[in-house]
Design an enzyme around this catalytic site. Sequence first.
Site, PDB file in Angstrom:
ATOM      1  N   GLU A  94       0.824  -1.201   0.000  1.00 24.33           N
ATOM      2  CA  GLU A  94       0.000   0.000   0.000  1.00 24.33           C
ATOM      3  C   GLU A  94       0.861   1.255   0.000  1.00 24.33           C
ATOM      4  O   GLU A  94       1.932   1.276   0.608  1.00 24.33           O
ATOM      5  CB  GLU A  94      -0.861   0.026   1.272  1.00 24.33           C
ATOM      6  CG  GLU A  94      -1.864  -1.088   1.312  1.00 24.33           C
ATOM      7  CD  GLU A  94      -2.579  -1.182   2.661  1.00 24.33           C
ATOM      8  OE1 GLU A  94      -2.806  -0.136   3.296  1.00 24.33           O
ATOM      9  OE2 GLU A  94      -2.895  -2.309   3.049  1.00 24.33           O
ATOM     10  N   CYS A 343      -2.031   2.281   7.178  1.00 26.69           N
ATOM     11  CA  CYS A 343      -1.527   1.184   6.350  1.00 26.69           C
ATOM     12  C   CYS A 343      -1.783  -0.211   6.872  1.00 26.69           C
ATOM     13  O   CYS A 343      -1.969  -0.420   8.048  1.00 26.69           O
ATOM     14  CB  CYS A 343      -0.039   1.376   6.131  1.00 26.69           C
ATOM     15  SG  CYS A 343       0.207   2.321   4.642  1.00 26.69           S
TER      16      CYS A 343
END
Length: 366
Positions: A94, A343
């Site tokens: 990510e 995240c």
Amino acid sequence: MEAAEKKELLSLMPSELEAWMLEAGEAKYRVSQLFPQLHKGLSPEEMTNLGRRLQEKLQASFFWHLPQVEQKLVSALDGTVKYLFSLADGNCVESVVMRYEHGNTVCISSQVGCRMGCKFCASTIGGRVRNLTAGELIGQVIAAQKDLGERISNIVMMGIGEPLDNYDNVLRFLRLVNCENGLNIGYRHISLSTCGLVDGIERLMEENLPITLSISLHAPDDETRSAIMPINRRWGVDALLDACRAYFTRTGRRISFEYTLIAGKNDSVSNAQKLARVLNAKLRSRTETMPIHVNLIPVNEVSETGFRHSSRDAVNAFARTLESKGIRATVRRRLGSDINASCGQLRRAAMKNAANGTPAADTEEV
Ligand code: SAH
């Protein structure tokens, strides 16, 4: 030649490309054509100005892959963009782009998964799969910039993974993004966050790069810290703060501290008093004063961890206690809260859905 045996083009420094050009019987100046285009996100195939022969040689010798956008979520609240990128081997990481008045900041991942085991963190569930290469690290910045069509001027290494557990690739990446003919992002515009690998901090200070170091402290004493961060059993709070002090003395760069507030674990006024005491004792002396800044972050609740975030009153009381002892504290604004921008969770959702054989779902989690 198999792709895995070929060198990754995006990981190479201009000097290394120059050496290859000479060996391949090409002129050195070709690098000044190749490198800027590579770092704009073009594949060698697309670089028609190189000429067919050189393009073919590059394809025969190197492997090239830019992270592909698998999912993209845009916050309706603040424009934060979250990407799930896929890598050449199918793994996903990510990256998040935050929009500030002073420019775009990208938060990138440093590993596929993480082996540090912090109890509150989604990225560590399932452990570390592998390190990212320098090309995959810079690839996240290039791919986000290409997708947005806007310059990215700042980088924070606060995504999935522990950057100092992937030291060599991270260092190569820092030098790559700093190249004038490439992204040309100054070291002062880069922050690296670590959970406290003291050997890595000591190595990093010798590089003398003017990046900003950020320490994920999250607790003022060994008992509290070891309970939520296993790395603390290797290097305790004292050793970590000693390394911070040495880093500051050597580089002159300020260090910021991250403190994630978890209800009932590390968020009491007495925790704040202890934190102020230990920071003042370890980092401030009569002759030298290190500017200390603590970022307070209410823990982002991850369903698997069961930790709850602190109440607003507890957060404010914590901040006031630090301030009263001369320590600057900011309560971090949560950007992209509607897209779950913190995240680790998007990758996990994608992994779960892949395991179920269903398409990756939207990430909304209330
Ligand atoms: N491994 C590095 C960088 C990645 S994590 C590090 O530990 O610093 C980036 C930051 O997010 C760290 O401060 C980390 O402790 C914090 N973090 C992880 N999970 C979180 C959660 N659930 N809520 C709030 N912050 C979290």
